[in-house]
Scaffold this active site. Structure first.
Site, PDB file in Angstrom:
ATOM      1  N   CYS A 173      63.949  48.819  16.053  1.00 46.41           N
ATOM      2  CA  CYS A 173      63.266  48.889  17.344  1.00 46.41           C
ATOM      3  C   CYS A 173      62.939  50.337  17.727  1.00 46.41           C
ATOM      4  CB  CYS A 173      64.110  48.176  18.391  1.00 46.41           C
ATOM      5  SG  CYS A 173      63.291  47.935  19.969  1.00 46.41           S
ATOM      6  N   ILE A 174      63.551  50.880  18.765  1.00 48.46           N
ATOM      7  CA  ILE A 174      63.286  52.243  19.231  1.00 48.46           C
ATOM      8  C   ILE A 174      64.113  53.278  18.457  1.00 48.46           C
ATOM      9  CG2 ILE A 174      65.022  52.209  21.077  1.00 48.46           C
ATOM     10  CD1 ILE A 174      61.512  53.826  21.295  1.00 48.46           C
TER      11      ILE A 174
END
Length: 180
Positions: free
Chosen positions: A136-137
């Protein structure tokens, strides 16, 4: 014996910690694959606390290690204790806690700072040429620490509203990294 994998969490809850679905999916897949998993988190105060029911800030303080222990069922260690020699790989699930607690990306973007233990952990695994998984991030951590690296964060253009994180991919490019 299966591979030994360290999983680093950033708290508990998508808006101020590790994304629970991502962390759980990582842990389930590692378990099914026969990996020996140990879970870590930095022993630091969270940047902020979000009431996940209301989606608004909560006026309280929480600790990243203590909150991460919820996902780890209490079986967790301070990230300062992680020794790269004891593991074959490291994985960082996503969630806004990565951008708030493991680094300051949520506030400072590409000018962020990375927590000292997160930084040293990633540098140690990279130096040992051991796999680093970033969900994800979490790839923003590598983009900040390893200039010129290639990460996967999605598209750099928000075509038809389908890629709301296009700014992240653009900022990673500004750091000299490429994204797929």
């Amino acid at each position: 014996m299966g591979k030994r994998v360290a999983v680093v969490l950033a708290g508990c809850g998508v808006f101020d910690g590790s994304e629970i679905h991502e962390a759980s999916a990582v842990l389930v897949h590692l378990s099914r694959g026969g990996a020996e998993v140990k879970i870590f988190a930095p022993n630091i105060e969270q940047r902020d606390v979000v009431n996940h029911l209301k989606g608004s800030p909560a006026d309280e303080k929480r600790n990243v290690l203590v909150e991460s222990a919820r996902l780890a069922r209490g079986n967790i260690q301070d990230l300062a204790e992680l020794k790269v020699s004891e593991f074959d790989a490291v994985i960082f699930p996503g969630g806004f806690g990565v951008a708030k607690n493991l680094c300051s990306w949520a506030v400072d973007g590409k000018n962020c700072t990375v927590n000292e233990y997160v930084n040293s952990t990633l540098r140690a695994f990279h130096g040992a040429k051991k796999p680093i998984g970033l969900c994800c991030i979490s790839p923003v951590l590598a983009a900040k620490i390893f200039p010129g690296c290639e990460v996967t964060v999605g598209q750099d253009k928000n075509v038809d509203g389908r890629f709301p994180d296009a700014e992240t991919a653009s900022a990673i490019a500004e750091l000299g990294c490429s994204s797929a």
